[in-house]
Motif scaffolding. Structure first.
Motif, PDB file in Angstrom:
ATOM      1  N   THR A  19     -51.843 -19.922   4.283  1.00 17.35           N
ATOM      2  CA  THR A  19     -50.898 -18.817   4.403  1.00 17.35           C
ATOM      3  C   THR A  19     -49.591 -19.245   3.740  1.00 17.35           C
ATOM      4  O   THR A  19     -49.373 -20.441   3.508  1.00 17.35           O
ATOM      5  CB  THR A  19     -50.601 -18.470   5.876  1.00 17.35           C
ATOM      6  N   PRO A  20     -48.717 -18.294   3.467  1.00 18.67           N
ATOM      7  CA  PRO A  20     -47.415 -18.695   2.929  1.00 18.67           C
ATOM      8  C   PRO A  20     -46.671 -19.672   3.863  1.00 18.67           C
ATOM      9  O   PRO A  20     -46.000 -20.584   3.383  1.00 18.67           O
ATOM     10  CB  PRO A  20     -46.664 -17.367   2.793  1.00 18.67           C
ATOM     11  N   ASP A  21     -46.806 -19.496   5.159  1.00 20.54           N
ATOM     12  CA  ASP A  21     -46.120 -20.392   6.101  1.00 20.54           C
ATOM     13  C   ASP A  21     -46.659 -21.820   6.038  1.00 20.54           C
ATOM     14  O   ASP A  21     -45.885 -22.777   6.026  1.00 20.54           O
ATOM     15  CB  ASP A  21     -46.223 -19.878   7.538  1.00 20.54           C
ATOM     16  N   THR A  22     -47.993 -21.977   5.993  1.00 23.41           N
ATOM     17  CA  THR A  22     -48.552 -23.327   5.928  1.00 23.41           C
ATOM     18  C   THR A  22     -48.254 -23.952   4.560  1.00 23.41           C
ATOM     19  O   THR A  22     -48.023 -25.160   4.464  1.00 23.41           O
ATOM     20  CB  THR A  22     -50.062 -23.355   6.222  1.00 23.41           C
ATOM     21  N   TYR A  23     -48.226 -23.133   3.519  1.00 19.84           N
ATOM     22  CA  TYR A  23     -47.850 -23.625   2.191  1.00 19.84           C
ATOM     23  C   TYR A  23     -46.406 -24.140   2.215  1.00 19.84           C
ATOM     24  O   TYR A  23     -46.114 -25.228   1.739  1.00 19.84           O
ATOM     25  CB  TYR A  23     -48.007 -22.516   1.143  1.00 19.84           C
ATOM     26  N   ASN A  24     -45.503 -23.320   2.755  1.00 19.24           N
ATOM     27  CA  ASN A  24     -44.086 -23.704   2.797  1.00 19.24           C
ATOM     28  C   ASN A  24     -43.863 -24.958   3.632  1.00 19.24           C
ATOM     29  O   ASN A  24     -43.021 -25.796   3.295  1.00 19.24           O
ATOM     30  CB  ASN A  24     -43.234 -22.556   3.331  1.00 19.24           C
ATOM     31  N   GLN A  25     -44.593 -25.092   4.713  1.00 17.92           N
ATOM     32  CA  GLN A  25     -44.444 -26.268   5.570  1.00 17.92           C
ATOM     33  C   GLN A  25     -44.781 -27.553   4.798  1.00 17.92           C
ATOM     34  O   GLN A  25     -44.016 -28.518   4.830  1.00 17.92           O
ATOM     35  CB  GLN A  25     -45.348 -26.144   6.799  1.00 17.92           C
ATOM     36  N   LEU A  26     -45.901 -27.564   4.097  1.00 17.62           N
ATOM     37  CA  LEU A  26     -46.285 -28.749   3.339  1.00 17.62           C
ATOM     38  C   LEU A  26     -45.356 -28.959   2.146  1.00 17.62           C
ATOM     39  O   LEU A  26     -44.967 -30.084   1.844  1.00 17.62           O
ATOM     40  CB  LEU A  26     -47.736 -28.652   2.864  1.00 17.62           C
ATOM     41  N   SER A  27     -44.971 -27.889   1.517  1.00 17.59           N
ATOM     42  CA  SER A  27     -44.060 -27.981   0.377  1.00 17.59           C
ATOM     43  C   SER A  27     -42.731 -28.606   0.795  1.00 17.59           C
ATOM     44  O   SER A  27     -42.186 -29.455   0.089  1.00 17.59           O
ATOM     45  CB  SER A  27     -43.843 -26.588  -0.210  1.00 17.59           C
TER      46      SER A  27
ATOM     47  N   LEU B  40     -47.410 -34.971   8.447  1.00 22.79           N
ATOM     48  CA  LEU B  40     -47.855 -34.805   7.075  1.00 22.79           C
ATOM     49  C   LEU B  40     -49.340 -34.453   7.013  1.00 22.79           C
ATOM     50  O   LEU B  40     -49.742 -33.509   6.325  1.00 22.79           O
ATOM     51  CB  LEU B  40     -47.569 -36.094   6.299  1.00 22.79           C
ATOM     52  N   ARG B  41     -50.152 -35.184   7.753  1.00 28.27           N
ATOM     53  CA  ARG B  41     -51.604 -34.903   7.756  1.00 28.27           C
ATOM     54  C   ARG B  41     -51.898 -33.517   8.327  1.00 28.27           C
ATOM     55  O   ARG B  41     -52.737 -32.783   7.796  1.00 28.27           O
ATOM     56  CB  ARG B  41     -52.345 -35.978   8.545  1.00 28.27           C
ATOM     57  N   MET B  42     -51.228 -33.169   9.410  1.00 27.24           N
ATOM     58  CA  MET B  42     -51.464 -31.859  10.032  1.00 27.24           C
ATOM     59  C   MET B  42     -51.027 -30.715   9.114  1.00 27.24           C
ATOM     60  O   MET B  42     -51.698 -29.679   9.043  1.00 27.24           O
ATOM     61  CB  MET B  42     -50.739 -31.764  11.382  1.00 27.24           C
ATOM     62  N   ALA B  43     -49.907 -30.887   8.412  1.00 24.14           N
ATOM     63  CA  ALA B  43     -49.446 -29.852   7.491  1.00 24.14           C
ATOM     64  C   ALA B  43     -50.442 -29.667   6.353  1.00 24.14           C
ATOM     65  O   ALA B  43     -50.733 -28.535   5.943  1.00 24.14           O
ATOM     66  CB  ALA B  43     -48.067 -30.204   6.941  1.00 24.14           C
ATOM     67  N   GLY B  44     -50.991 -30.763   5.846  1.00 20.99           N
ATOM     68  CA  GLY B  44     -51.987 -30.677   4.786  1.00 20.99           C
ATOM     69  C   GLY B  44     -53.247 -29.975   5.254  1.00 20.99           C
ATOM     70  O   GLY B  44     -53.766 -29.078   4.578  1.00 20.99           O
ATOM     71  N   GLU B  45     -53.737 -30.366   6.412  1.00 20.73           N
ATOM     72  CA  GLU B  45     -54.961 -29.744   6.940  1.00 20.73           C
ATOM     73  C   GLU B  45     -54.716 -28.290   7.328  1.00 20.73           C
ATOM     74  O   GLU B  45     -55.613 -27.456   7.177  1.00 20.73           O
ATOM     75  CB  GLU B  45     -55.504 -30.540   8.123  1.00 20.73           C
ATOM     76  N   ALA B  46     -53.535 -27.975   7.810  1.00 23.37           N
ATOM     77  CA  ALA B  46     -53.225 -26.579   8.146  1.00 23.37           C
ATOM     78  C   ALA B  46     -53.286 -25.710   6.897  1.00 23.37           C
ATOM     79  O   ALA B  46     -53.849 -24.610   6.924  1.00 23.37           O
ATOM     80  CB  ALA B  46     -51.851 -26.482   8.803  1.00 23.37           C
ATOM     81  N   LEU B  47     -52.712 -26.205   5.794  1.00 18.84           N
ATOM     82  CA  LEU B  47     -52.750 -25.432   4.557  1.00 18.84           C
ATOM     83  C   LEU B  47     -54.185 -25.269   4.058  1.00 18.84           C
ATOM     84  O   LEU B  47     -54.585 -24.180   3.646  1.00 18.84           O
ATOM     85  CB  LEU B  47     -51.897 -26.100   3.479  1.00 18.84           C
ATOM     86  N   ILE B  48     -54.961 -26.339   4.112  1.00 16.43           N
ATOM     87  CA  ILE B  48     -56.332 -26.280   3.619  1.00 16.43           C
ATOM     88  C   ILE B  48     -57.194 -25.374   4.495  1.00 16.43           C
ATOM     89  O   ILE B  48     -57.988 -24.575   3.998  1.00 16.43           O
ATOM     90  CB  ILE B  48     -56.922 -27.707   3.536  1.00 16.43           C
ATOM     91  N   THR B  49     -57.012 -25.463   5.809  1.00 10.93           N
ATOM     92  CA  THR B  49     -57.842 -24.708   6.750  1.00 10.93           C
ATOM     93  C   THR B  49     -57.378 -23.262   6.914  1.00 10.93           C
ATOM     94  O   THR B  49     -58.196 -22.351   7.001  1.00 10.93           O
ATOM     95  CB  THR B  49     -57.844 -25.405   8.121  1.00 10.93           C
ATOM     96  N   TYR B  50     -56.065 -23.066   6.979  1.00  5.10           N
ATOM     97  CA  TYR B  50     -55.480 -21.741   7.188  1.00  5.10           C
ATOM     98  C   TYR B  50     -54.434 -21.478   6.103  1.00  5.10           C
ATOM     99  O   TYR B  50     -53.225 -21.549   6.373  1.00  5.10           O
ATOM    100  CB  TYR B  50     -54.823 -21.638   8.570  1.00  5.10           C
TER     101      TYR B  50
ATOM    102  N   GLY C  17     -51.486 -12.588  -5.086  1.00  2.00           N
ATOM    103  CA  GLY C  17     -50.799 -12.103  -3.902  1.00  2.00           C
ATOM    104  C   GLY C  17     -51.292 -12.703  -2.599  1.00  2.00           C
ATOM    105  O   GLY C  17     -50.976 -12.200  -1.518  1.00  2.00           O
ATOM    106  N   ARG C  18     -52.083 -13.774  -2.686  1.00  2.00           N
ATOM    107  CA  ARG C  18     -52.532 -14.455  -1.474  1.00  2.00           C
ATOM    108  C   ARG C  18     -52.684 -15.944  -1.758  1.00  2.00           C
ATOM    109  O   ARG C  18     -52.865 -16.347  -2.901  1.00  2.00           O
ATOM    110  CB  ARG C  18     -53.851 -13.888  -0.960  1.00  2.00           C
ATOM    111  N   ILE C  19     -52.592 -16.714  -0.703  1.00  2.00           N
ATOM    112  CA  ILE C  19     -52.740 -18.173  -0.819  1.00  2.00           C
ATOM    113  C   ILE C  19     -54.222 -18.497  -0.696  1.00  2.00           C
ATOM    114  O   ILE C  19     -54.881 -18.097   0.265  1.00  2.00           O
ATOM    115  CB  ILE C  19     -51.953 -18.909   0.298  1.00  2.00           C
ATOM    116  N   ARG C  20     -54.732 -19.202  -1.703  1.00  2.00           N
ATOM    117  CA  ARG C  20     -56.128 -19.620  -1.697  1.00  2.00           C
ATOM    118  C   ARG C  20     -56.181 -21.052  -2.213  1.00  2.00           C
ATOM    119  O   ARG C  20     -55.504 -21.397  -3.164  1.00  2.00           O
ATOM    120  CB  ARG C  20     -56.942 -18.683  -2.595  1.00  2.00           C
ATOM    121  N   ILE C  21     -57.001 -21.876  -1.571  1.00  3.54           N
ATOM    122  CA  ILE C  21     -57.113 -23.290  -1.921  1.00  3.54           C
ATOM    123  C   ILE C  21     -58.509 -23.550  -2.479  1.00  3.54           C
ATOM    124  O   ILE C  21     -59.502 -23.235  -1.823  1.00  3.54           O
ATOM    125  CB  ILE C  21     -56.910 -24.195  -0.673  1.00  3.54           C
TER     126      ILE C  21
END
Length: 114
Positions: free
Chosen positions: A25-33, A13-23, A67-71
């Motif tokens: 992408t649609p893949d990191t978004y989908n993983q955390l979602s 859970l922590r790694m998925a959150g940090e992956a989305l915040i740091t990188y 059209g892009r993932i931005r946090i």
């Protein structure tokens, strides 16, 4: 939930959150979602899950416009806060509920092509 299962899930859970915040992408978004959906299906409902899902919803809305993932910094803070609060409640999740929820989320995502 056993200590090993809890630690593995908490790390995931922590790694998925940090992956989305740091990188972001649609893949990191989908993983955390998917993780949030799984935990919700497993019975971990509450304000912390709502806070995380609200941040993901805002990110998704912006993705549809730009059209892009931005946090944003606020979204990153909300995601980290939600994960920290969920982490404290993970041991209360029954392993059998977690496994069933994982299967349900995977089947749903496969059926909609996510």
């Amino acid at each position: 939930m056993t200590t090993e299962t809890y630690q593995r899930l908490a790390l995931q859970l922590r790694m998925a959150g940090e992956a989305l915040i740091t990188y972001p992408t649609p893949d990191t978004y989908n993983q955390l979602s998917k993780l949030f959906a799984t935990l919700g299906r497993a019975g971990l409902a509450g304000d912390e899950l709502d806070l995380g899902n609200d941040a993901l919803s805002d990110i998704c809305d912006r993705f549809e416009e730009e059209g892009r993932i931005r946090i944003t910094d606020v979204e990153a803070e909300h995601i980290r806060t939600a994960i920290a609060n969920m982490d404290r409640r993970l041991p209360a999740v029954a392993v059998n509920h977690l496994r069933q929820a994982q299967c349900e989320v995977e089947v749903y995502c496969a059926s909609v092509g996510a």
